[in-house]
Write an enzyme that holds these catalytic residues in place. Structure first.
Site, PDB file in Angstrom:
ATOM      1  CB  VAL A   7      -0.907  -0.008   1.250  1.00 15.11           C
ATOM      2  CG1 VAL A   7      -1.725   1.265   1.347  1.00 15.11           C
ATOM      3  CG2 VAL A   7      -1.816  -1.230   1.212  1.00 15.11           C
ATOM      4  N   PRO A   8       0.580   2.213  -0.892  1.00 13.90           N
ATOM      5  CG  PRO A   8      -0.314   3.544  -2.597  1.00 13.90           C
ATOM      6  CD  PRO A   8      -0.516   2.236  -1.876  1.00 13.90           C
ATOM      7  CG  ASN A  54      -3.688   7.120  -3.489  1.00  7.79           C
ATOM      8  OD1 ASN A  54      -3.965   8.316  -3.407  1.00  7.79           O
ATOM      9  ND2 ASN A  54      -3.083   6.607  -4.541  1.00  7.79           N
ATOM     10  N   GLY A  61       6.003   2.791  -5.891  1.00 14.27           N
ATOM     11  CA  GLY A  61       7.023   3.295  -6.809  1.00 14.27           C
ATOM     12  C   GLY A  61       7.751   2.200  -7.570  1.00 14.27           C
ATOM     13  CB  CYS A 112      -0.168   7.483 -10.327  1.00 14.03           C
ATOM     14  SG  CYS A 112      -1.478   6.245 -10.276  1.00 14.03           S
ATOM     15  CG  LEU A 148      -5.216   3.198 -12.133  1.00 12.60           C
ATOM     16  CD1 LEU A 148      -5.267   4.669 -12.545  1.00 12.60           C
ATOM     17  CD2 LEU A 148      -6.598   2.590 -12.191  1.00 12.60           C
TER      18      LEU A 148
END
Lengths: 96, 476
Positions: B110-111, B114, B194, B245, B416
């Site tokens: 998980v980034p 978000n 990333g 992004c 995505l």
């Protein structure tokens, strides 16, 4: 209807039908009564079982730990139930 | 290291046990679990958004509420009627029956941009496909992710979901992440983050669905409704301070309308930087040593960025706009910068505009998203045919458009795919159907042409394709 049969030092527990969390709670009470006799060998007969919950799996693992390694096994599983033990990697542990 | 391995082994054993229990559950039971988790997530959307904002310091708290809404309400709406258990299609004509099987344990990375929304999104699609999930949060968002996962887990258990169907790592470390990623019992990694993280996932030996970087170009052509286009771009680029992004990175306007576009941006509250100000902004927004955007500006408001750069901008400026004369190393602002900053290009004509968009596209954004504002269908098709983007959003905000569900009928998703250009396996918006192993029963349906054809003829070198086709397909 579950059955707990103690013959000498071998306890055979036969379960049937759907074993969800509520069913497991009742079964655990009965199982613990049978375990009080400190059996050396335990077999869980799952021939008539159609569904098991996480609670039942936990009961299997806890019961297996209560005897020496190799003295707990599972017998007579339907394919659906066998699959669960395969996916979880517990088939080899319990001889399923 | 031993402690890490013990921890990971236990976590993975819990997960495969959950997978086993999950395998028995029918569609009805799965759907009840998913609905309970969706409701819990939606009902806590504001709390989670504030937790995420307070912990990460990135973005805008209110916009994170909307991200949580997308991750729950819109994702749920998209998947609720999907068949994901047992027989999902049965075609007597082809004789093929499809059966949906789960994959097994999934690791969800998980980034920090978000956090809570990605947690909820991944939990929903994993549980819908009967896959236990392990949440591995970015170290900058551990607490909000843990709390989100915990509440989702309680909701799942309330509908008799398997124990440990949702787990989360407590103190992530490189060693732990590596051990999880490469664990033999792990079925899939959902890697949102990333480049180095996605690379690590792909190198782990476990199947992975990753994402790519975006460098979204926006082509505004002479047929566009300019005030509408500008309004949409601003709505998108200011959303959560540009942390999605799929947010626009550069405007490319046809010369005939460029002045009007610039004026409209200014009229709607943006600031066009002077040349010396552009240089000042480059120094804070782009890390020239590492050749990527500077973390210092990611998700920050315009005011902070302007202060960092020593630039005076009007109060309430929405976006900083920097005119550029090229794409690449000499134009740092032509790169992806997840902040309210836009590069701006004036193209001679439509072809030139498309060329600039291709340059931007290939400058760190292959396969992600591209945007066009136009009312000329031929131009839209031409642009879409040339650009390398999984999503081409037409006449809509790119952030909200690319994630799907709000402005179009794409699957609502926070992961995505960028296709092979982004080193991913798909360009899809990832959803529950990507987390299934489809098995096919195939019934005997003999090819009559094959049966009627004298196969000995295949060994005759004089049998040309034309002769073969004439014979093979006769009477068809």
């Amino acid at each position: 209807m579950s059955e707990f049969k103690l013959e000498g030092s071998k306890l055979t527990c036969s379960f049937e039908g759907k074993i969800g969390s509520p069913e497991c709670e009742e079964l655990e009470i009965k199982l613990n009564k049978s375990l009080a006799a400190k059996p050396e060998n335990i077999v869980f007969n799952l021939g008539e079982v159609t569904f098991i919950s996480s609670a039942f799996l936990r009961m299997v693992l806890t019961t297996a730990k209560s005897v020496e390694k190799g003295n707990f096994s599972i017998a007579n599983v339907k394919p659906d139930i066998k699959k669960i033990f395969k996916i979880s990697g517990l088939d080899k542990v319990f001889g399923v | 290291m031993e402690d890490v391995l013990t921890y990971v082994n236990e976590m993975m054993q819990n997960s495969v046990q959950a997978a086993g229990i999950f395998s028995q559950m029918d569609q009805d039971h799965v759907d009840r679990i998913v609905r309970a988790v969706y409701k819990a997530g939606f009902d806590n959307r504001i709390k989670f958004a504030h937790m995420a904002y307070e912990e990460t310091g990135l973005g805008v708290a209110e916009h994170k509420v909307i991200k949580n809404v997308i991750a729950t309400q819109f994702v749920y709406d998209d998947i609720k009627n999907e068949k994901t258990v047992g027989i999902i299609s049965d075609d007597p004509l082809s004789g093929i029956v499809e059966i949906a099987q789960p994959l097994g344990p999934i690791l969800a990375v998980v980034p920090v941009t978000n956090p809570t929304s990605t947690v909820m999104f991944k939990i929903l699609i994993a549980l819908k496909s009967r896959n236990p999930i392990i949440i591995s949060a970015h170290r900058g968002a551990i607490n909000c992710c843990k709390e989100t996962a915990r509440i989702c887990y309680e909701a799942a258990l309330s509908e008799d979901a398997p124990e440990d169907c949702i787990q989360w790592t407590e103190k992530p470390s490189r060693e732990q992440t590596h051990a999880l990623m490469s664990h033999e019992k792990l079925a899939l990694i959902l890697a949102t983050g990333g480049g180095s993280l996605v690379n690590a996932a792909y190198s782990s030996g476990t199947p992975a669905i990753g994402v790519g970087a975006g460098n979204v170009p926006v082509l505004i052509d002479k047929t566009a409704d300019i005030p509408f286009a500008v309004e949409n771009v601003i709505m998108s680029k200011t959303f959560d301070n540009g942390t999605i992004c799929a947010s626009e990175q550069a405007i490319v306007a046809e010369k005939s309308v460029s002045e009007q576009v610039k004026e409209e941006f200014i009229k709607q509250g943006c600031y066009l930087l002077k040349p010396d100000e552009i240089e000042k902004l480059e120094n804070v927004a782009f890390d020239k040593k590492r050749n990527i955007m500077s973390a210092a500006v990611v998700g920050r408001p315009v005011k902070s960025i302007a202060r960092m750069a020593g630039i005076d901008v009007p109060e309430n400026t929405k976006i900083l706009i920097a005119e550029q004369d090229g794409v690449g190393e000499n134009n740092p602002l032509s790169s992806e910068i997840l902040a309210p900053i836009l590069a701006y290009y004036t193209a001679e004509d439509f072809d030139d505009a498309v060329n600039i968009c291709i340059d931007l596209n290939y400058h760190g954004g292959i396969g992600h998203t591209a945007s066009i504002f136009s009312n000329d269908n031929d131009r839209i098709k031409e642009f879409s045919n040339i650009i390398n983007a999984g999503r081409i959003v037409v006449n809509m905000p790119s952030s909200q458009g690319a994630v799907g569900g709000l402005f179009n009928t794409l699957s609502a998703s926070l992961t995505l795919g960028c296709g092979t250009g982004g080193k991913n396996i798909t360009t899809d918006n990832i959803t529950a159907r990507h987390l299934l192993n489809i098995q096919r029963i195939t019934r005997r349906k003999v090819n009559q042409n094959w049966i009627n054809f004298d196969t000995a003829k295949y060994f005759d070198e004089s049998l040309t394709t034309e002769l073969m086709e004439k014979e093979f397909y006769k009477n068809s």
